[in-house]
Write an enzyme that holds these catalytic residues in place. Structure first.
Site, short mmCIF file in Angstrom:
data_model
loop_
_atom_site.label_atom_id
_atom_site.label_comp_id
_atom_site.label_asym_id
_atom_site.label_seq_id
_atom_site.Cartn_x
_atom_site.Cartn_y
_atom_site.Cartn_z
N TYR A 144 -8.66 9.27 12.37
CA TYR A 144 -8.32 7.59 13.09
C TYR A 144 -8.97 7.30 13.70
CZ TYR A 144 -4.56 4.95 14.59
OH TYR A 144 -3.93 3.44 15.14
N ALA A 147 -12.48 5.38 11.55
CA ALA A 147 -11.32 4.45 11.11
C ALA A 147 -11.07 3.15 12.13
CB ALA A 147 -10.67 4.44 10.09
N LYS A 148 -10.49 2.92 13.26
CA LYS A 148 -10.66 2.19 13.84
C LYS A 148 -11.73 1.34 14.31
CE LYS A 148 -6.23 1.26 13.02
NZ LYS A 148 -5.42 0.36 12.58
#
Length: 243
Positions: A144, A147-148
């Site tokens: 996560y 991806a951010k």
């Protein structure tokens, strides 16, 4: 305006903040009931049930925005998928789910929206995460965070690529936000409540964010007065990323 992930939390608060200043908004999400809740008492909000990871979603969303709103001047890439697990426990399906929702979906939707955004000198707002800023690590949530962090890089890159077309691209990196519909329900998840309490204790401001506080920043970044801001990623996390 288009706001993805608009059925709950930051997306819901953002859609309502735009609507309350008189804007027309298309909220996108997977669940009709939660989208209806977002639109309730807000006649300027239209809803579209769509999963941003579906192959036809980018064109469907862009076309629906033009049909329902008459054009597209703001795109808020807010839909996200999180799943805490270490690398050793990460399977392919979960990896694809997170990467598609958090990174590939914003890429494909923004690409589909480009002609419409260019017509109105529009703005793209990418919702990242303060947990993915700088040199910080995020054990058990690496995919996560990666991806951010990638979305932040795209924000800077697209700002340069798209400026000749009159399109601005900015990012917002919220800290931990209490997205529960009711902060004190009788059946509250004790683990979530404990997590929020722990983060609040670590945060210089002494609390976690409210969705409305994050939404305020999204709206400000899209105002005409913010037109010279391009390519920046604004952390709104009560100072936690500074510790």
């Amino acid at each position: 305006m288009v706001v993805t992930g608009g059925g709950t939390g930051i997306g819901r608060a953002t859609a309502r903040a735009f609507a309350e200043r008189g804007d027309r908004v298309l909220v996108v999400g997977r669940t009709a009931a939660t989208l209806a809740g977002t639109a309730e008492l807000h006649p300027g909000i239209r809803v579209l049930v769509a999963d941003v990871t579906e192959p036809d979603a980018p064109d469907r969303i862009a076309d629906a925005a033009v049909s329902a709103l008459g054009g597209l001047d703001v795109l808020v890439n807010n839909a996200a998928a999180m799943g805490y697990r270490p690398l050793a426990a990460l399977d392919r399906a979960e990896a694809e789910r997170q990467l598609h929702t958090n990174l590939l979906a914003p890429v494909l939707l923004t690409r589909a929206a480009l002609p419409h955004l260019a017509e109105r000198s529009g703005t793209v707002v990418n919702i990242g995460s303060a947990g993915a800023l700088g040199l910080r690590s995020w054990p058990d949530n690496g995919l996560y965070g990666a991806a951010k962090a990638g979305l932040d890089f795209l924000t800077r890159t697209w700002a340069v690529e798209l400026a000749p077309r009159g399109i601005r691209v900015v990012g917002l990196a919220p800290g931990v936000t209490d997205t529960r519909a009711d902060p004190d329900p009788a059946d509250a998840d004790p683990e979530q409540a404990a997590f929020l309490k722990q983060i609040a204790a670590r945060t210089p401001s002494g609390r976690v964010a409210r969705p409305e506080e994050i939404a305020w920043w999204v709206v400000q970044l899209t105002r005409p007065e913010a037109a010279y801001a391009n390519g920046l990623v604004v952390p709104v996390d009560g100072g936690l990323s500074l510790t």
